[in-house]
Design a protein around this motif. Sequence first.
Motif, PDB file in Angstrom:
ATOM      1  N   LEU A 210       0.830  -1.200   0.000  1.00  0.00           N
ATOM      2  CA  LEU A 210       0.000   0.000   0.000  1.00  0.00           C
ATOM      3  C   LEU A 210       0.869   1.256   0.000  1.00  0.00           C
ATOM      4  CD1 LEU A 210      -2.809   1.193   0.037  1.00  0.00           C
ATOM      5  CD2 LEU A 210      -2.767   1.029   2.528  1.00  0.00           C
ATOM      6  N   TYR A 211       1.937   1.239   0.784  1.00  0.00           N
ATOM      7  CA  TYR A 211       2.857   2.368   0.808  1.00  0.00           C
ATOM      8  C   TYR A 211       3.473   2.596  -0.574  1.00  0.00           C
ATOM      9  CZ  TYR A 211       6.986   5.146   1.769  1.00  0.00           C
ATOM     10  OH  TYR A 211       7.946   6.101   1.724  1.00  0.00           O
TER      11      TYR A 211
ATOM     12  N   ALA B  86       3.793   5.673  -5.545  1.00  0.00           N
ATOM     13  CA  ALA B  86       3.724   5.689  -7.009  1.00  0.00           C
ATOM     14  C   ALA B  86       2.674   6.679  -7.505  1.00  0.00           C
ATOM     15  CB  ALA B  86       3.434   4.285  -7.545  1.00  0.00           C
ATOM     16  N   VAL B  87       1.523   6.741  -6.838  1.00  0.00           N
ATOM     17  CA  VAL B  87       0.489   7.705  -7.224  1.00  0.00           C
ATOM     18  C   VAL B  87       1.020   9.129  -7.034  1.00  0.00           C
ATOM     19  CG1 VAL B  87      -1.772   8.664  -6.604  1.00  0.00           C
ATOM     20  CG2 VAL B  87      -1.481   6.196  -6.815  1.00  0.00           C
TER      21      VAL B  87
ATOM     22  N   ALA C 247       0.564   5.277 -11.756  1.00  0.00           N
ATOM     23  CA  ALA C 247       1.084   4.436 -10.676  1.00  0.00           C
ATOM     24  C   ALA C 247       1.013   2.964 -11.059  1.00  0.00           C
ATOM     25  CB  ALA C 247       0.299   4.679  -9.396  1.00  0.00           C
ATOM     26  N   ALA C 248      -0.084   2.566 -11.673  1.00  0.00           N
ATOM     27  CA  ALA C 248      -0.226   1.168 -12.090  1.00  0.00           C
ATOM     28  C   ALA C 248       0.870   0.795 -13.085  1.00  0.00           C
ATOM     29  CB  ALA C 248      -1.605   0.946 -12.706  1.00  0.00           C
TER      30      ALA C 248
ATOM     31  N   PRO D  77      -7.216  -1.272 -13.085  1.00  0.00           N
ATOM     32  CA  PRO D  77      -8.274  -1.854 -12.240  1.00  0.00           C
ATOM     33  C   PRO D  77      -7.730  -2.624 -11.038  1.00  0.00           C
ATOM     34  CG  PRO D  77      -8.775  -2.212 -14.555  1.00  0.00           C
ATOM     35  CD  PRO D  77      -7.369  -1.678 -14.490  1.00  0.00           C
ATOM     36  N   ALA D  78      -6.616  -3.314 -11.219  1.00  0.00           N
ATOM     37  CA  ALA D  78      -6.034  -4.056 -10.093  1.00  0.00           C
ATOM     38  C   ALA D  78      -5.547  -3.105  -9.010  1.00  0.00           C
ATOM     39  CB  ALA D  78      -4.884  -4.930 -10.575  1.00  0.00           C
ATOM     40  N   THR D  79      -4.954  -1.999  -9.423  1.00  0.00           N
ATOM     41  CA  THR D  79      -4.479  -0.997  -8.466  1.00  0.00           C
ATOM     42  C   THR D  79      -5.661  -0.359  -7.741  1.00  0.00           C
ATOM     43  OG1 THR D  79      -2.600  -0.573  -9.916  1.00  0.00           O
ATOM     44  CG2 THR D  79      -3.021   1.037  -8.194  1.00  0.00           C
ATOM     45  N   LEU D  80      -6.717  -0.042  -8.469  1.00  0.00           N
ATOM     46  CA  LEU D  80      -7.903   0.548  -7.861  1.00  0.00           C
ATOM     47  C   LEU D  80      -8.547  -0.421  -6.868  1.00  0.00           C
ATOM     48  CD1 LEU D  80      -9.855   2.918  -7.699  1.00  0.00           C
ATOM     49  CD2 LEU D  80     -11.103   1.906  -9.605  1.00  0.00           C
ATOM     50  N   MET D  81      -8.647  -1.685  -7.232  1.00  0.00           N
ATOM     51  CA  MET D  81      -9.219  -2.674  -6.309  1.00  0.00           C
ATOM     52  C   MET D  81      -8.373  -2.770  -5.043  1.00  0.00           C
ATOM     53  SD  MET D  81     -10.655  -5.674  -8.874  1.00  0.00           S
ATOM     54  CE  MET D  81      -9.974  -6.903  -7.840  1.00  0.00           C
ATOM     55  N   HIS D  82      -7.065  -2.714  -5.203  1.00  0.00           N
ATOM     56  CA  HIS D  82      -6.163  -2.765  -4.052  1.00  0.00           C
ATOM     57  C   HIS D  82      -6.445  -1.583  -3.121  1.00  0.00           C
ATOM     58  CE1 HIS D  82      -2.373  -3.306  -1.868  1.00  0.00           C
ATOM     59  NE2 HIS D  82      -2.199  -2.012  -1.996  1.00  0.00           N
ATOM     60  N   TRP D  83      -6.574  -0.384  -3.680  1.00  0.00           N
ATOM     61  CA  TRP D  83      -6.850   0.807  -2.879  1.00  0.00           C
ATOM     62  C   TRP D  83      -8.222   0.718  -2.224  1.00  0.00           C
ATOM     63  CZ3 TRP D  83      -4.718   5.985  -2.514  1.00  0.00           C
ATOM     64  CH2 TRP D  83      -3.367   6.004  -2.820  1.00  0.00           C
ATOM     65  N   ASN D  84      -9.232   0.305  -2.978  1.00  0.00           N
ATOM     66  CA  ASN D  84     -10.580   0.201  -2.419  1.00  0.00           C
ATOM     67  C   ASN D  84     -10.623  -0.783  -1.269  1.00  0.00           C
ATOM     68  OD1 ASN D  84     -11.718   2.112  -4.063  1.00  0.00           O
ATOM     69  ND2 ASN D  84     -12.433   0.649  -5.573  1.00  0.00           N
TER      70      ASN D  84
END
Length: 56
Positions: free
Chosen positions: A10-11, A16-17, A26-27, A35-42
């Motif tokens: 997460l860090y 990266a963002v 960032a992805a 989408p994988a990065t967004l799912m990780h954040w959500n």
Amino acid sequence: MDKPNHVWDLYRSLLAVTREGSLSGAARRLGLTQPATLMHWNHRWVPPCSPDTGTA
């Protein structure tokens, strides 16, 4: 409970963002899809909805 590596993941994604200025950038930097990065954040930041009110 999250494993310590999940906290570092997460860090890394937050860093990266910040560096890239966007989730898509960032992805790319992380070698993931957007989408994988967004799912990780959500999964990490968005609290689940309360079943009785439908709100967080």
